[in-house]
Design a protein around this motif. Structure first.
Motif, PDB file in Angstrom:
ATOM      1  N   GLY A 110       4.878  -1.897  11.273  1.00 61.17           N
ATOM      2  CA  GLY A 110       3.542  -1.738  10.685  1.00 61.17           C
ATOM      3  C   GLY A 110       2.847  -0.484  11.193  1.00 61.17           C
ATOM      4  O   GLY A 110       2.165   0.212  10.429  1.00 61.17           O
ATOM      5  N   LYS A 111       3.026  -0.184  12.495  1.00 58.19           N
ATOM      6  CA  LYS A 111       2.434   1.045  13.057  1.00 58.19           C
ATOM      7  C   LYS A 111       2.991   2.272  12.333  1.00 58.19           C
ATOM      8  O   LYS A 111       2.263   3.230  12.043  1.00 58.19           O
ATOM      9  N   LYS A 112       4.298   2.235  12.055  1.00 58.72           N
ATOM     10  CA  LYS A 112       4.930   3.349  11.328  1.00 58.72           C
ATOM     11  C   LYS A 112       4.350   3.455   9.913  1.00 58.72           C
ATOM     12  O   LYS A 112       4.092   4.554   9.408  1.00 58.72           O
ATOM     13  N   ASP A 113       4.137   2.308   9.278  1.00 60.26           N
ATOM     14  CA  ASP A 113       3.562   2.289   7.917  1.00 60.26           C
ATOM     15  C   ASP A 113       2.142   2.861   7.913  1.00 60.26           C
ATOM     16  O   ASP A 113       1.782   3.632   7.019  1.00 60.26           O
ATOM     17  N   MET A 121       0.837  -1.203   0.000  1.00 55.46           N
ATOM     18  CA  MET A 121       0.000   0.000   0.000  1.00 55.46           C
ATOM     19  C   MET A 121       0.873   1.255   0.000  1.00 55.46           C
ATOM     20  O   MET A 121       0.611   2.222  -0.723  1.00 55.46           O
ATOM     21  N   LYS A 122       1.925   1.204   0.820  1.00 55.86           N
ATOM     22  CA  LYS A 122       2.845   2.342   0.926  1.00 55.86           C
ATOM     23  C   LYS A 122       3.555   2.592  -0.406  1.00 55.86           C
ATOM     24  O   LYS A 122       3.771   3.733  -0.817  1.00 55.86           O
ATOM     25  N   GLU A 123       3.885   1.494  -1.095  1.00 55.52           N
ATOM     26  CA  GLU A 123       4.566   1.603  -2.394  1.00 55.52           C
ATOM     27  C   GLU A 123       3.660   2.286  -3.432  1.00 55.52           C
ATOM     28  O   GLU A 123       4.115   3.099  -4.227  1.00 55.52           O
ATOM     29  N   ILE A 124       2.363   1.957  -3.393  1.00 52.47           N
ATOM     30  CA  ILE A 124       1.420   2.597  -4.328  1.00 52.47           C
ATOM     31  C   ILE A 124       1.309   4.094  -4.024  1.00 52.47           C
ATOM     32  O   ILE A 124       1.346   4.938  -4.922  1.00 52.47           O
ATOM     33  N   LEU A 125       1.202   4.428  -2.731  1.00 48.62           N
ATOM     34  CA  LEU A 125       0.984   5.826  -2.350  1.00 48.62           C
ATOM     35  C   LEU A 125       2.229   6.702  -2.471  1.00 48.62           C
ATOM     36  O   LEU A 125       2.134   7.872  -2.822  1.00 48.62           O
ATOM     37  N   CYS A 126       3.381   6.128  -2.161  1.00 44.66           N
ATOM     38  CA  CYS A 126       4.608   6.931  -2.116  1.00 44.66           C
ATOM     39  C   CYS A 126       5.537   6.686  -3.299  1.00 44.66           C
ATOM     40  O   CYS A 126       6.506   7.417  -3.484  1.00 44.66           O
ATOM     41  N   GLY A 127       5.250   5.629  -4.079  1.00 42.60           N
ATOM     42  CA  GLY A 127       6.149   5.281  -5.176  1.00 42.60           C
ATOM     43  C   GLY A 127       7.406   4.604  -4.645  1.00 42.60           C
ATOM     44  O   GLY A 127       7.508   4.295  -3.455  1.00 42.60           O
TER      45      GLY A 127
END
Length: 281
Positions: A93-96, A49-55
């Motif tokens: 995960g909390k950081k993500d 999810m983070k990869e999609i949002l942040c590239g």
């Protein structure tokens, strides 16, 4: 020319990521034997999810995929679930979750901020973030997300005018220094960022707010007392709060309190008290 699919077979699309994440959070909620595998799946899904949002380092976030993911987060209720289940997610995960939440909150479509609109219609998200100060393992993460929300005036207004606002007076006095300091940073942000809104709030809730505020000014905790006094000076000397200043300095008991603080053994407390006191001269 044939259009390439947005996601390869090895990369899951936003709807699949959201479904996997939601299913595995449900397993974590049960706290049974399958939690290790579920925890691993939650971590992987959050990374995707983070990869999609942040590239990534070599790729910009794909606009279409970001829009799909945002819509899935709203429609599935996952944005709410991530906050509700934050304690069950591992440290990384909390950081993500924090990064994902803040990223999606900043997203704009023209002049619109879809996540601000979503949270405005689901205010219990703000309620859960504020209550997070009562859980040491997620308090600082909730603080980061709450301050990001407060940047947006409609969300700051919900927090200010909620019955939970009074809980800040309790949180800034918590015995864990890091959490109390974080709560004070959020409290200060809430009372100083949106000037016209805050002036209106303080005028409408003067007695309630300053009755609680007086306790902070007489706190046994030096840091709380000094920070509260400094913030009081900022508030009553701000031109937007002229009516508040007039009301505050017209009450003899407030001037008496400042005179007592001018005699405090700490030069820093004396200095901050003088700033407030000079408004009455």
């Amino acid at each position: 020319m044939k259009k390439m699919p947005l996601f390869s077979k090895s990369h899951k699309n936003p709807a699949e990521i959201v479904k996997i994440l939601k299913d595995n959070l449900a397993i974590l909620e049960k706290q049974d034997k399958k939690t290790d595998k579920a925890s691993e799946e939650v971590s992987k899904s959050l990374q995707a999810m983070k990869e999609i949002l942040c590239g990534t380092n070599d790729k910009e976030p794909p606009t279409e995929a970001v829009a799909q993911l945002a819509q899935e987060l709203y429609s599935s209720g996952l944005l709410v679930t991530l906050i509700a289940d934050l304690q069950l997610i591992d440290f990384e995960g909390k950081k993500d979750v924090t990064q994902i939440f803040n990223n999606i909150l900043r997203r704009q479509i023209g002049a619109r901020s879809p996540t601000v609109e979503y949270i405005s219609s689901h205010p219990h998200i703000l309620s859960m973030l504020l209550k997070g100060y009562e859980a040491p393992q997620i308090a600082l993460r909730c603080g980061i997300m709450l301050r990001e929300c407060i940047r947006h005036e409609p969300l700051a207004k919900i927090v200010l005018f909620s019955s939970q606002f009074r809980d800040f007076f309790k949180y800034v006095e918590l015995s864990t220094f890091d959490i109390a300091s974080d709560a004070f940073a959020t409290f200060k942000d809430l009372l100083t960022r949106h000037k016209v809104l805050v002036a209106d709030f303080l005028e409408q809730n003067y007695d309630t707010v300053f009755e609680e505020y007086e306790k902070l000014l007489q706190s046994e905790n030096y840091v709380t007392k000094r920070q509260s006094l400094k913030l009081l000076g900022e508030l009553i000397l701000d031109r937007h709060n002229f009516a508040i200043m007039t009301k505050y300095i017209s009450k003899p008991e407030n001037l008496k309190l400042m005179m007592n603080l001018l005699r405090d053994k700490s030069p820093n407390i004396q200095f901050e008290a003088f700033h407030v006191f000079k408004a009455s001269i």
